[in-house]
Enzyme design. Structure first.
Site, mmCIF file in Angstrom:
data_model
loop_
_atom_site.group_PDB
_atom_site.id
_atom_site.type_symbol
_atom_site.label_atom_id
_atom_site.label_comp_id
_atom_site.label_asym_id
_atom_site.label_seq_id
_atom_site.Cartn_x
_atom_site.Cartn_y
_atom_site.Cartn_z
ATOM 1 N N TYR A 49 -12.728 57.192 -9.155
ATOM 2 C CA TYR A 49 -12.221 55.980 -8.516
ATOM 3 C C TYR A 49 -12.028 56.150 -7.006
ATOM 4 O O TYR A 49 -11.940 55.158 -6.275
ATOM 5 C CB TYR A 49 -10.893 55.555 -9.141
ATOM 6 C CG TYR A 49 -10.983 55.101 -10.591
ATOM 7 C CD1 TYR A 49 -12.218 54.858 -11.193
ATOM 8 C CD2 TYR A 49 -9.854 54.925 -11.354
ATOM 9 C CE1 TYR A 49 -12.306 54.455 -12.507
ATOM 10 C CE2 TYR A 49 -9.920 54.508 -12.678
ATOM 11 C CZ TYR A 49 -11.162 54.275 -13.244
ATOM 12 O OH TYR A 49 -11.235 53.862 -14.553
ATOM 13 N N LYS B 115 -14.824 66.652 -19.926
ATOM 14 C CA LYS B 115 -16.207 66.599 -20.405
ATOM 15 C C LYS B 115 -16.945 67.806 -19.835
ATOM 16 O O LYS B 115 -17.965 67.696 -19.159
ATOM 17 C CB LYS B 115 -16.858 65.280 -19.977
ATOM 18 C CG LYS B 115 -18.186 64.978 -20.662
ATOM 19 C CD LYS B 115 -18.083 64.793 -22.148
ATOM 20 C CE LYS B 115 -19.443 64.388 -22.739
ATOM 21 N NZ LYS B 115 -19.443 64.396 -24.218
ATOM 22 N N ASP C 92 -5.427 53.044 -22.813
ATOM 23 C CA ASP C 92 -5.560 51.706 -23.393
ATOM 24 C C ASP C 92 -5.875 51.793 -24.882
ATOM 25 O O ASP C 92 -5.381 50.999 -25.691
ATOM 26 C CB ASP C 92 -6.656 50.914 -22.676
ATOM 27 C CG ASP C 92 -6.164 50.286 -21.378
ATOM 28 O OD1 ASP C 92 -5.062 50.650 -20.932
ATOM 29 O OD2 ASP C 92 -6.883 49.449 -20.810
ATOM 30 N N ASP D 139 -7.499 56.325 -17.890
ATOM 31 C CA ASP D 139 -7.516 54.872 -17.875
ATOM 32 C C ASP D 139 -7.994 54.335 -19.223
ATOM 33 O O ASP D 139 -7.387 53.438 -19.823
ATOM 34 C CB ASP D 139 -8.442 54.403 -16.747
ATOM 35 C CG ASP D 139 -8.322 52.917 -16.445
ATOM 36 O OD1 ASP D 139 -7.499 52.244 -17.085
ATOM 37 O OD2 ASP D 139 -9.059 52.445 -15.562
ATOM 38 N N ASP E 112 -14.941 62.489 -25.736
ATOM 39 C CA ASP E 112 -15.452 61.693 -26.846
ATOM 40 C C ASP E 112 -14.774 62.074 -28.157
ATOM 41 O O ASP E 112 -14.451 61.210 -28.982
ATOM 42 C CB ASP E 112 -16.972 61.805 -26.954
ATOM 43 C CG ASP E 112 -17.502 63.203 -26.715
ATOM 44 O OD1 ASP E 112 -16.730 64.093 -26.331
ATOM 45 O OD2 ASP E 112 -18.715 63.411 -26.909
#
Length: 356
Positions: A140, A190, A250, A246, A222
């Site tokens: 970001y 990852k 959620d 992020d 994942d």
């Protein structure tokens, strides 16, 4: 007296913030505590008034306060605005300029709402986890970024960047939090395909040596997404990158039954910022349908982390549990056939429970 910058923002932001302030006034009454609330524009509302999502006056107010209470920003009205002026840019700038590198999102389903979760109650009844998200680095904020067009071909590019210092400070925050909980940290990356994740995993492993009492497990993002659905009770503290945090927070919010239930605290600098995890939900804005509990529980985090008012924070959290257990539900957590309460009524009930 504590000074609070109130940035209500867009969509349902002003509605849920109003109920958060109602609850804080109840806290002030019960504990004879003084708060001063000063409001300023942010996000799309600021674009409409000033042409910019984070005006200098709003930023200065935030910097001069003891804490920031933020509603939500964004909406389709501003979808055509250029990137640097999008409402969401205000959030990124606030986090960066206030030095808020650590975002905490606790996830603990209420016993009375187990049936509201899309997962089976037996899977979530013991869930009590917290997502510790790195907030000022990663994709970001990485450079270079941008859009290029060449021979009619449009290319968008973003850069994932993490330094060892950025990873170390968020890792230490996670280990410190875990030390006061169940002493388990799961670091999510990852590392099988990303060099930035190799740095992440190496630094987190090194920091672990300073916290021998805390167990550390590494997990690919994942797999973590799958495990949050398959066996969420295995997690205590999840620490991860900006983008992964992020997304995963959620996902984890749905364990509680609704994204509207999830609070958050952004910490690291002198001024903490507190906001619900949900967005601006423009489709229900102004209809008295929004769930204010995420914002209200964010107020509890503010009382605890910025003001040191642990008794008041606990009382507020207990008030939420009692009101919901009594069967009062907003639309998003209301069973079929039942009549939901509105945003204002939910805030009123919780405030009354604090005082009584």
């Amino acid at each position: 007296m504590f000074n609070v910058a109130v940035l209500a923002g867009d969509g349902i932001g002003p509605e849920v913030v109003k109920q958060g302030l109602r609850v804080l006034h109840a806290v002030a009454e019960r504990w004879n505590q003084r708060f001063e609330f000063k409001e300023a524009a942010v996000g799309g509302a600021a674009i409409d008034l000033y042409g910019w999502p984070l005006p200098e006056d709003s930023l200065r107010l935030a910097q001069a306060s003891d804490a920031v209470l933020l509603g939500a920003v964004g909406g389709p009205k501003w979808d055509g605005v250029e990137y640097e002026k999008r409402p969401e840019k205000a959030l990124l700038d606030l986090r960066q300029k206030l030095g808020l590198y650590a975002n905490l999102r606790p996830v603990r389903p209420l016993a009375s709402l187990l049936d509201s979760s899309p997962l089976k109650p037996e899977l979530i009844k013991e869930v009590d986890l917290i997502v510790v998200r790195e907030l000022t680095g990663g994709i970001y904020f990485g450079s270079p970024r941008g859009l290029n067009e060449n021979d009619g071909q449009l290319t968008g590019f973003n850069t994932e960047v993490y330094t060892s210092a950025e990873v170390e400070r968020i890792a230490r925050k996670a280990f410190e939090i875990a030390g006061g909980r169940s002493k388990r940290v799961t670091s999510v990356d990852k590392a099988n395909v990303l060099e930035s994740s190799l740095v992440w995993r190496k630094v987190v492993s090194k920091v672990k040596q300073d916290y021998p009492e805390v167990e550390l497990n590494h997990m690919l993002v994942d797999n973590c997404a799958m495990q949050l659905i398959r066996n969420p009770g295995q997690f205590d503290v999840l620490v991860t990158t900006n983008m992964f945090g992020d997304i995963l927070s959620d996902e984890a919010a749905m364990l509680t039954g609704s994204l509207g239930m999830l609070p958050s605290a952004s910490l690291g600098g002198e001024v903490g910022m507190y906001e619900p995890a949900h967005g601006s939900a423009p489709d229900i804005a102004g209809k008295d349908q929004a769930n204010p509990i995420g914002l209200i529980l964010s107020c509890a985090m503010m009382l605890r982390h910025s003001f040191g008012l642990e008794d008041a924070a606990g009382r507020l959290e207990g008030a939420v549990e009692k009101v919901v257990a009594a069967g009062h539900r907003t639309q998003d957590i209301c069973p079929k056939g039942a009549t939901p309460v509105g945003t204002a009524r939910m805030g009123e009930l919780i405030a009354a429970e604090i005082i009584n």
